[in-house]
Design a protein around this motif. Structure first.
Motif, PDB file in Angstrom:
ATOM      1  N   TYR A  80      12.212   1.764   4.004  1.00 46.28           N
ATOM      2  CA  TYR A  80      11.437   1.104   5.056  1.00 46.28           C
ATOM      3  C   TYR A  80      10.936  -0.258   4.578  1.00 46.28           C
ATOM      4  N   ILE A 160       0.601   6.341  12.458  1.00 47.13           N
ATOM      5  CA  ILE A 160       0.251   5.953  11.098  1.00 47.13           C
ATOM      6  C   ILE A 160      -1.257   6.150  10.865  1.00 47.13           C
ATOM      7  N   GLU A 161      -2.050   5.944  11.931  1.00 47.19           N
ATOM      8  CA  GLU A 161      -3.503   6.097  11.808  1.00 47.19           C
ATOM      9  C   GLU A 161      -3.884   7.561  11.558  1.00 47.19           C
ATOM     10  N   LYS A 164      -3.069   8.360   8.059  1.00 51.00           N
ATOM     11  CA  LYS A 164      -4.047   7.706   7.172  1.00 51.00           C
ATOM     12  C   LYS A 164      -5.333   8.539   7.079  1.00 51.00           C
TER      13      LYS A 164
ATOM     14  N   THR B  96       0.130   2.662   0.640  1.00 50.30           N
ATOM     15  CA  THR B  96       1.341   2.445   1.434  1.00 50.30           C
ATOM     16  C   THR B  96       1.020   2.534   2.925  1.00 50.30           C
ATOM     17  N   LEU B  97       0.275   3.606   3.273  1.00 57.58           N
ATOM     18  CA  LEU B  97      -0.066   3.782   4.688  1.00 57.58           C
ATOM     19  C   LEU B  97      -0.918   2.622   5.195  1.00 57.58           C
ATOM     20  N   GLU B  98      -1.786   2.122   4.347  1.00 52.95           N
ATOM     21  CA  GLU B  98      -2.636   0.988   4.716  1.00 52.95           C
ATOM     22  C   GLU B  98      -1.774  -0.251   4.992  1.00 52.95           C
ATOM     23  N   VAL B 100       1.500  -0.361   5.677  1.00 52.65           N
ATOM     24  CA  VAL B 100       2.361  -0.149   6.854  1.00 52.65           C
ATOM     25  C   VAL B 100       1.529  -0.322   8.124  1.00 52.65           C
ATOM     26  N   SER B 101       0.311   0.222   8.082  1.00 52.91           N
ATOM     27  CA  SER B 101      -0.575   0.134   9.242  1.00 52.91           C
ATOM     28  C   SER B 101      -0.873  -1.328   9.581  1.00 52.91           C
ATOM     29  N   ASN B 103       0.963  -3.966   8.831  1.00 47.98           N
ATOM     30  CA  ASN B 103       2.187  -4.618   9.300  1.00 47.98           C
ATOM     31  C   ASN B 103       2.484  -4.272  10.742  1.00 47.98           C
ATOM     32  N   LYS B 104       2.130  -3.039  11.100  1.00 45.53           N
ATOM     33  CA  LYS B 104       2.446  -2.576  12.452  1.00 45.53           C
ATOM     34  C   LYS B 104       1.512  -3.160  13.498  1.00 45.53           C
TER      35      LYS B 104
END
Lengths: 417, 105
Positions: A80, A160-161, A164, B96-98, B100-101, B103-104
């Motif tokens: 990704y 994604i939230e 998280k 990573t999630l931060e 990606v979040s 960027n999205k």
């Protein structure tokens, strides 16, 4: 009248027999109940230990799946990051869900394992056990709730939230798990170390007593005393470390628990060394001296500085061996006592006989009062009597076979064969 | 005559009961389920005072102390419980999630 008497006797005999039968039945019943209780307790712990082993293997098994999910997630992440298209994003989200779910499963199994560990160990007291189990159960509820949320979230709802937030919640449960682990591990180590320290202190006291016997018998124990002194310093340091660990545990922060665990590990090394030193001292005792100890049959042994007043009974002859840097005064039935000296010299005395200097005296006799004063007093007695001591040191008195090790200071300490 | 027989029977019964009591008393004393406290040998309670020297179970210290072994086991076991590696993984996941979040959005 006779008939009435016979009936009365019959009733009495019947009553006695009924009592005996009742006593027998109760005795058997009590034995059976006791045996069953013991068996039940043993069986419970065996089952709990088995449960713990199962939960441990579940935990390690889940770690394997966790590592697979992690590898898969790292690949999807890389893909990704290299190409942020929708397809790669979907794969990344899917593998993140799987990875997060695996983290939850590992944490669940980990806490289950900790719970079974606490339940299967009989060294935890009830309050501590219940406290830890309650904390683990609360945490397990939270982890299971996160798992449930992950499982129930559909592909379309999975953002994604959401991931998280769940990941953050899992991090919190991880921190709590680590804290519980710290508490359990340190409690276990504390309990084990307490036993090790007690064993070593007892053996050190026993060695101290042996040295006193050998020294009182006229052997040169200087080297052994030096080694024992060093060993006791190590033991004192270990005990101080143990106390420090307990204080750190009481602080109950993550850092203090980590520090306590490390200190337990280092103290264990020191205790292992102490045990080796103790063996070394024992091995340094010449064989013929050991036979002295075997035949000593002492009822009273003491080692210290200050003053000792010993009364030997009139009943039987006693064998008294003394080493002292100071003086020994004998009173009572001195005329029938056998006295042999090594390096001590007779000195002026108002009453009885007195000896002074640095050396040994061996007395065989009864009905005697022996006053010993000075430094480095070592006394070994095989006989009956009592002692009064002022100063510092240790003493061991046996009375009819029951022995107690005490501090030097004491009045009318009775000893007998 | 009958009175005499009754007295004899009474004496025999009493003797029988007494002997039965004695047997029960002996059985109770030798019962392994509940050993009378006063009969516990002193040497069992205080091994250091037994005739043989040194007593096998406590002194001299054996090459391997049982309590030290148990502590070593507890230390090894505590290493198994170490999950600090997971902490790193969770931090990577979070960052990573931060990213990606961000960027999205």
């Amino acid at each position: 009248m006779n008939s009435a008497g016979s009936i009365g006797t019959g009733v009495f005999v019947g009553f006695v027999l009924a009592l005996i039968l009742f006593a027998l039945v109760m005795n058997v019943a009590a034995d059976v109940t006791r045996e069953n209780l013991n068996n039940a307790t043993n069986t419970d712990y065996t089952l709990l230990k088995y449960d713990y082993e199962i939960s441990k293997s579940n935990y390690f098994e889940s770690l394997v799946y966790y590592n697979e999910a992690k590898a898969e997630w790292l690949v999807s992440r890389q893909k990704y990051l290299e190409n942020k298209n929708d397809e790669n994003y979907e794969i990344f989200i899917k593998s993140t869900k799987k990875f997060t779910l695996n983290i939850a499963v590992v944490l669940e199994n980990y806490n289950e394992m900790l719970k079974k560990r606490v339940l299967s160990d009989d060294s935890f007291d009830d309050i501590t056990r219940n406290e830890q189990i309650s904390r683990i159960d609360t945490l397990l509820d939270k982890i299971r709730d996160i798992k449930k949320q992950l499982n129930e979230t559909t592909k379309s709802q999975l953002t994604i939230e959401t991931l998280k937030n769940l990941s953050r919640e899992l991090q919190e449960t991880y921190a709590h798990s680590q804290h519980i682990r710290g508490m359990i591990v340190t409690i276990l180590l504390k309990n084990k170390m307490k036993i090790v320290l007690t064993d070593l202190v007892n053996d050190s006291l026993k060695m101290n007593e042996n040295i006193a016997q050998l020294k009182a018998s006229g052997h040169n124990t200087t080297e052994m005393e030096k080694k024992l002194c060093k060993l006791n310093e190590m033991l004192n340091q270990s005990y101080a470390n143990y106390q420090k660990c307990v204080n750190l545990m009481n602080l109950s922060t993550s850092e203090s628990l980590v520090e306590a665990e490390d200190l337990f590990k280092n103290t264990y090394k020191s205790l292992y060394l102490t045990k080796s030193e103790l063996l070394d001292i024992y091995n340094s005792i010449p064989g013929e001296w050991i036979s002295n100890l075997e035949s000593a049959n002492s009822t009273y042994v003491t080692k210290g500085d200050g003053k000792a007043v010993i009364n030997i009974d009139k009943t039987d002859n006693a064998d008294i061996k003394i080493y002292v840097v100071g003086s020994v005064t004998l009173k009572g039935d001195i005329s029938s006592a056998e006295i042999s000296l090594k390096n001590l010299k007779e000195i002026e005395s108002g009453e009885g006989k007195a000896y002074g200097g640095e050396g040994n005296i061996e007395i065989t006799g009864k009905d005697l009062i022996i006053e010993v004063s000075g430094k480095d007093i070592n006394i070994a007695i095989a006989g009956n009597g009592n002692a009064t001591l002022t100063g510092t040191g240790t003493q061991k008195a046996c009375d009819k076979g029951l022995c107690n090790t005490l501090l030097w200071e004491g009045k009318n300490i009775k000893f007998s064969k | 005559m009958k009175n005499k027989i009754d007295k004899k029977i009474l004496i025999i019964v009493i003797l029988l009961v007494l002997s039965l009591c004695a047997v029960i008393f002996i059985i109770t004393l030798t019962n392994t389920g509940e050993y009378p406290e006063e009969n516990i040998g002193v040497e069992d309670m205080y091994p250091e005072d037994s005739a043989s020297y040194p007593p096998e179970d406590s002194y001299p210290p054996e090459d391997e102390y049982q309590s030290l072994n148990e502590m070593e086991q507890a230390l090894n076991e505590s290493a198994n419980y170490n999950i600090s590696e997971m902490e790193k993984d969770m931090k990577i996941l979070e960052s990573t999630l931060e990213n990606v979040s961000q960027n999205k959005t």
